[in-house]
Design a protein around this motif. Structure first.
Motif, PDB file in Angstrom:
ATOM      1  N   LEU A 358       0.724  -1.335  -0.187  1.00 53.98           N
ATOM      2  CA  LEU A 358      -0.041  -0.077  -0.060  1.00 53.98           C
ATOM      3  C   LEU A 358       0.948   1.340   0.097  1.00 53.98           C
ATOM      4  N   TRP A 359       2.012   1.269   0.855  1.00 53.09           N
ATOM      5  CA  TRP A 359       2.837   2.242   0.673  1.00 53.09           C
ATOM      6  C   TRP A 359       3.466   2.801  -0.779  1.00 53.09           C
ATOM      7  N   ARG A 360       3.876   1.605  -1.234  1.00 54.49           N
ATOM      8  CA  ARG A 360       4.533   1.831  -2.668  1.00 54.49           C
ATOM      9  C   ARG A 360       3.206   2.115  -3.633  1.00 54.49           C
ATOM     10  N   HIS A 361       2.167   1.707  -3.402  1.00 56.33           N
ATOM     11  CA  HIS A 361       1.060   2.069  -4.654  1.00 56.33           C
ATOM     12  C   HIS A 361       0.790   3.443  -4.245  1.00 56.33           C
ATOM     13  N   LEU A 362       0.626   3.933  -2.883  1.00 56.28           N
ATOM     14  CA  LEU A 362       0.287   5.476  -2.677  1.00 56.28           C
ATOM     15  C   LEU A 362       1.307   6.521  -3.296  1.00 56.28           C
ATOM     16  N   GLN A 363       2.660   5.981  -3.035  1.00 58.90           N
ATOM     17  CA  GLN A 363       3.917   6.641  -3.454  1.00 58.90           C
ATOM     18  C   GLN A 363       3.442   6.922  -5.115  1.00 58.90           C
ATOM     19  N   GLN A 364       3.248   6.001  -5.877  1.00 56.57           N
ATOM     20  CA  GLN A 364       2.828   6.078  -7.023  1.00 56.57           C
ATOM     21  C   GLN A 364       1.829   7.113  -7.551  1.00 56.57           C
ATOM     22  N   LEU A 365       0.817   7.057  -6.751  1.00 55.56           N
ATOM     23  CA  LEU A 365      -0.240   7.817  -6.991  1.00 55.56           C
ATOM     24  C   LEU A 365       0.041   9.345  -6.597  1.00 55.56           C
TER      25      LEU A 365
END
Length: 402
Positions: A358-365
């Motif tokens: 989730l951390w990585r996904h939200l970074q990408q967004l």
């Protein structure tokens, strides 16, 4: 961690057992299997799992009916739905479980991938840790406090804020904290908010709790390292006769108060048609206090409020953040909320960040701030210093910064 796998297809069941055997973290102490919902219910009379892996299409009793029965048992463990059903069906079942107060932490399409399974089990483990800080004995669960007992607890200082850090997603820097009310009972230990907050609210103590959190935060500025603190307020708090005046009186002693605290407005749906609450929120904004919409996306009127009050940030509700890895609808809602925040130049906060994925996904967004058990659980103020040291090491070790 004890797991119950509910799957009627023998090959799928064995494949899942093989995958579970390969997972070393979190530690799995016991695994049982059932071929139907009916068999699972019978087994749970003597076996209390921490996690259920539940198929939907099964003979005798399907998974949906099983989950309905499960709600009557007040099952408190985590549920992972494993199914080849469509995303629409999975999403609907998850909403059904939410209405039944069941804790669904994810849905996996078949064939199940071990990486996804491991991520969800880690999330289940975090859920266990979250509740382990509260005493879970029957005495604590069934304790009904009286108004006199809660007034005494307030006088003794047993009711006080714990602090959950918010960090920047681009570099992991500690940004602020949210103050969350806890009852540290001298005999029963730290009690879950549901055991005392509803009565305090009924006693019209919301404004008093908010002021208590502000004063407590000011007393512990050194431990907070001068980070701002989010104080939760409801429309009821804002309608309290002297709430804003009390804030302004504190501001006379602490001229920089608006830089040390900000307000998260919860239950914002109830704010739209409440003139007195809007008046108080406007006064706070006029005096330099930042305002944030909490649980954004869960109600229609929160959209209208963005055009009514000068909000500085919005917090995307965890009910969308947690399932976004496996739920296309939740992921699309999060993306839409983030786009809205960018267009309106508001800070975006993701609540319920409980895994590295989730951390990585939200970074990408390009989400700006994160809060959740992947970062830290709510803690006593004196624990923040050690958490910050440990967190900085985690940022380096797991390469969390962009």
């Amino acid at each position: 961690m004890k797991i119950l796998v509910i799957e009627d297809h023998e090959f799928q069941r064995e494949a899942m057992l093989m995958q579970l055997a390969l997972i070393d973290q979190p530690i799995i102490s016991e695994i049982n299997t059932a071929a139907s919902g009916k068999e699972a219910l019978a087994m749970m009379a003597s076996f209390n799992p921490d996690v259920l892996l539940c198929d939907l299409k099964m003979p005798e009793m399907d998974g949906i009916t099983f989950l309905s029965y499960l709600s009557e048992l007040s099952f408190g463990g985590s549920i992972i739905i494993t199914s080849a059903s469509s995303d629409i069906v999975l999403n609907t079942v998850q909403k059904m479980c939410l209405s039944y107060h069941l804790k669904v932490i994810g849905a996996i399409s078949k064939p199940v991938k071990i990486t996804t399974l491991k991520e969800l089990l880690i999330l289940a483990s975090l859920e266990q840790q979250k509740h382990s800080v509260f005493l879970t004995s029957n005495t604590a669960k069934n304790k009904d406090f009286t108004e006199k007992e809660l007034n005494h607890a307030l006088e003794q200082g047993w009711i006080q804020p714990y602090f959950q850090p918010l960090v920047k997603l681009d570099n992991g820097d500690w940004f602020s904290c949210e103050a969350l009310i806890r009852f540290n009972h001298p005999i029963l230990g730290v009690l879950p908010p549901a055991s005392f907050l509803p009565l305090l609210s009924k006693m019209q103590k919301d404004a008093e709790l908010a002021l208590l959190s502000i004063e407590y935060s000011l007393l512990h500025q050194q431990a907070l390292q001068n980070r701002p603190v989010a104080i939760n307020i409801t429309p009821t708090t804002l309608m309290h006769d002297d709430f804003v005046d009390s804030i302004l009186m504190i501001m006379e002693k602490h001229p920089h108060l608006s830089q040390k605290i900000y307000f998260e407005i919860t239950e914002s749906d109830a704010l739209e048609n409440t003139g007195r609450a809007l008046e108080s929120a406007s006064r706070l904004a006029m005096h330099g206090f930042n305002l944030s919409i909490d649980d954004f996306g869960t109600g229609y009127s929160s959209l209208a409020l963005l055009d009514t009050l000068p909000f500085n940030s919005l917090k995307i509700d965890m009910s969308f953040i947690r399932p976004m890895e496996s739920n296309k609808t939740a992921s699309a809602i999060v993306e839409a909320c983030l786009l809205l925040s960018q267009r309106l130049q508001l800070k975006s906060v993701a609540e319920g960040v409980e895994s590295l994925a989730l951390w990585r996904h939200l970074q990408q967004l390009n989400c700006q701030l994160a809060q959740g058990y992947f970062i830290a659980a709510p803690m006593p103020v004196e624990h923040l210093k050690q958490w910050h040291i440990d967190w900085q090491l985690k940022v380096i070790k797991q390469q969390l910064a962009n």
